[in-house]
Design an enzyme around this catalytic site. Structure first.
Site, PDB file in Angstrom:
ATOM      1  N   ARG A 102      11.827  -5.301   4.788  1.00  0.00           N
ATOM      2  CA  ARG A 102      11.478  -3.938   4.606  1.00  0.00           C
ATOM      3  C   ARG A 102      12.681  -3.073   5.415  1.00  0.00           C
ATOM      4  O   ARG A 102      12.977  -3.507   6.471  1.00  0.00           O
ATOM      5  CB  ARG A 102      10.039  -3.519   4.741  1.00  0.00           C
ATOM      6  CG  ARG A 102       9.875  -2.188   4.730  1.00  0.00           C
ATOM      7  CD  ARG A 102       8.454  -1.838   4.928  1.00  0.00           C
ATOM      8  NE  ARG A 102       7.881  -2.090   6.339  1.00  0.00           N
ATOM      9  CZ  ARG A 102       6.509  -2.141   6.325  1.00  0.00           C
ATOM     10  NH1 ARG A 102       5.714  -1.487   5.353  1.00  0.00           N
ATOM     11  NH2 ARG A 102       5.947  -2.650   7.368  1.00  0.00           N
ATOM     12  N   ARG A 126      -0.154  -8.564  13.704  1.00  0.00           N
ATOM     13  CA  ARG A 126      -0.882  -7.664  12.373  1.00  0.00           C
ATOM     14  C   ARG A 126      -1.789  -8.345  11.509  1.00  0.00           C
ATOM     15  O   ARG A 126      -2.691  -7.763  11.106  1.00  0.00           O
ATOM     16  CB  ARG A 126       0.371  -6.899  11.780  1.00  0.00           C
ATOM     17  CG  ARG A 126       0.893  -5.810  12.835  1.00  0.00           C
ATOM     18  CD  ARG A 126       2.342  -5.491  12.385  1.00  0.00           C
ATOM     19  NE  ARG A 126       2.059  -4.514  11.025  1.00  0.00           N
ATOM     20  CZ  ARG A 126       3.138  -4.400  10.360  1.00  0.00           C
ATOM     21  NH1 ARG A 126       4.314  -5.165  10.487  1.00  0.00           N
ATOM     22  NH2 ARG A 126       3.019  -3.732   9.129  1.00  0.00           N
ATOM     23  N   ARG A 162      -9.564   1.432   8.656  1.00  0.00           N
ATOM     24  CA  ARG A 162      -9.105   0.378   8.946  1.00  0.00           C
ATOM     25  C   ARG A 162     -10.028  -0.460   9.807  1.00  0.00           C
ATOM     26  O   ARG A 162      -9.955  -1.754  10.106  1.00  0.00           O
ATOM     27  CB  ARG A 162      -7.679   0.434   9.908  1.00  0.00           C
ATOM     28  CG  ARG A 162      -7.014  -0.724  10.245  1.00  0.00           C
ATOM     29  CD  ARG A 162      -5.652  -0.403   9.254  1.00  0.00           C
ATOM     30  NE  ARG A 162      -4.468  -0.706   9.797  1.00  0.00           N
ATOM     31  CZ  ARG A 162      -3.406  -0.129   9.204  1.00  0.00           C
ATOM     32  NH1 ARG A 162      -3.194   0.678   8.667  1.00  0.00           N
ATOM     33  NH2 ARG A 162      -2.421  -0.881   9.732  1.00  0.00           N
ATOM     34  N   LYS A 212       0.869  -1.182   0.047  1.00  0.00           N
ATOM     35  CA  LYS A 212      -0.177   0.153   0.088  1.00  0.00           C
ATOM     36  C   LYS A 212       0.853   1.336   0.060  1.00  0.00           C
ATOM     37  O   LYS A 212       0.538   2.113  -0.883  1.00  0.00           O
ATOM     38  CB  LYS A 212      -1.077   0.127   1.316  1.00  0.00           C
ATOM     39  CG  LYS A 212      -2.052  -1.199   1.257  1.00  0.00           C
ATOM     40  CD  LYS A 212      -3.032  -0.787   2.508  1.00  0.00           C
ATOM     41  CE  LYS A 212      -2.055  -1.019   3.883  1.00  0.00           C
ATOM     42  NZ  LYS A 212      -1.470  -2.261   4.278  1.00  0.00           N
ATOM     43  N   ARG A 215      11.363  -1.531  10.986  1.00  0.00           N
ATOM     44  CA  ARG A 215      10.307  -0.925  11.707  1.00  0.00           C
ATOM     45  C   ARG A 215      10.199  -1.854  12.961  1.00  0.00           C
ATOM     46  O   ARG A 215      10.296  -3.249  12.587  1.00  0.00           O
ATOM     47  CB  ARG A 215       9.091  -0.902  10.975  1.00  0.00           C
ATOM     48  CG  ARG A 215       8.715   0.545  10.480  1.00  0.00           C
ATOM     49  CD  ARG A 215       7.550   0.670   9.474  1.00  0.00           C
ATOM     50  NE  ARG A 215       6.188  -0.268   9.952  1.00  0.00           N
ATOM     51  CZ  ARG A 215       5.265  -0.050   9.411  1.00  0.00           C
ATOM     52  NH1 ARG A 215       5.354   0.903   8.199  1.00  0.00           N
ATOM     53  NH2 ARG A 215       4.272  -0.623   9.924  1.00  0.00           N
TER      54      ARG A 215
END
Ligand code: AP5
Length: 220
Positions: free
Chosen positions: A131, A175, A92, A17, A164
């Site tokens: 990431r 998550r 969300r 996203k 992160r």
């Protein structure tokens, strides 16, 4: 004055996203509004809101709807949001989606496209584990799929890249579970609207972007 036409990116953590919202923001010249980035900025600023959000985000749970709606409503009052924004990671929950509909109805603006990106969980875990992000300019990298020119250094601003806190394997699992419980119901919420579009998130970022541009053009 023309109406604001907002775009929503919907999809599980790690489907791309943020990557695609940044590209579409440049392409359409609309601001990229990531509630995750805004919350992380609050955490970094050390504000009261940031202190409350930090523990929740690090655990992989969702920040309260009230906090999120406050920051989104305030963001939409800024001058650069008048023509529309690209929402990334918002709404969300069904509560947030309802609240957004009401907010837009009051302001006379509308949702031009809901871009629902879909990807297998296995690929999601692979993408999130590799990431790296720039804490200064927000650029997103991947150690294998989209490495920076110099390892650990942002191509765009030269800052040191970070992993992160919520990209640890056990938090990624949490998550994904939270997504299924709280956010997946939004697919049914938007599915029957003409603005809804399902986007295959598999393949290179350029290929996915081409699908998104096609979908957005279709929506006029
Ligand atoms: P948020 O920051 O929104 O995170 P997220 O939704 O979990 O999404 P991610 O940023 O992890 O993934 P992404 O889909 O943007 O993927 P990306 O493009 O980076 O939220 C974080 C937290 O904040 C939440 O857990 C919650 O606590 C809180 N929060 C935020 N919004 C909230 C809200 N509305 N309500 C309540 N709480 C909220 O890509 C991932 C990786 O894949 C990157 O390394 C990238 O380089 C790579 N990649 C991307 N595309 C491709 C491709 N096509 N091929 C190969 N690699 C790719």
């Amino acid at each position: 004055m023309s109406l604001a036409r907002h775009i929503i990116f919907l999809g599980a953590p790690g489907v791309g996203k943020g990557t695609q919202a940044q590209r579409l923001s440049q392409y359409l010249r609309l601001p990229h509004v990531s509630t995750g980035d805004m919350l992380r900025a609050s955490v970094q600023s050390g504000s009261e809101l940031g202190r409350r959000a930090a523990a929740v985000m690090d655990s992989g749970a969702l920040v309260s709807d009230d906090i999120v709606m406050d920051i989104v409503a305030e963001r939409l009052t800024l001058q650069d949001a008048l023509a529309g924004v690209i929402f990334d990671g918002f709404p969300r929950t069904v509560h947030q989606a309802n609240a957004l509909d009401q907010l837009l109805q009051h302001g006379g603006s509308q949702i031009a496209a809901v871009l629902h990106i879909v990807l297998d969980d296995e690929e999601i875990v692979e993408r999130l584990s590799g990431r790296r992000v720039c804490p200064v300019c927000g650029a997103i990298y991947h150690v294998r799929y989209h490495p920076p020119r110099v390892s650990g250094v942002c191509d765009q601003c030269g800052a040191a890249l970070l992993q992160r806190e919520d990209d640890q394997p056990e938090v990624i699992r949490k998550r994904l579970a939270v997504y299924q419980a709280e956010t997946a119901p939004l697919v049914a919420y938007y599915h029957d609207r003409p603005a809804y579009h399902r986007i295959d998130g598999d393949g290179a970022a350029d290929e996915v972007f081409a699908r998104i541009v096609e979908a957005v053009r279709e929506k006029g």
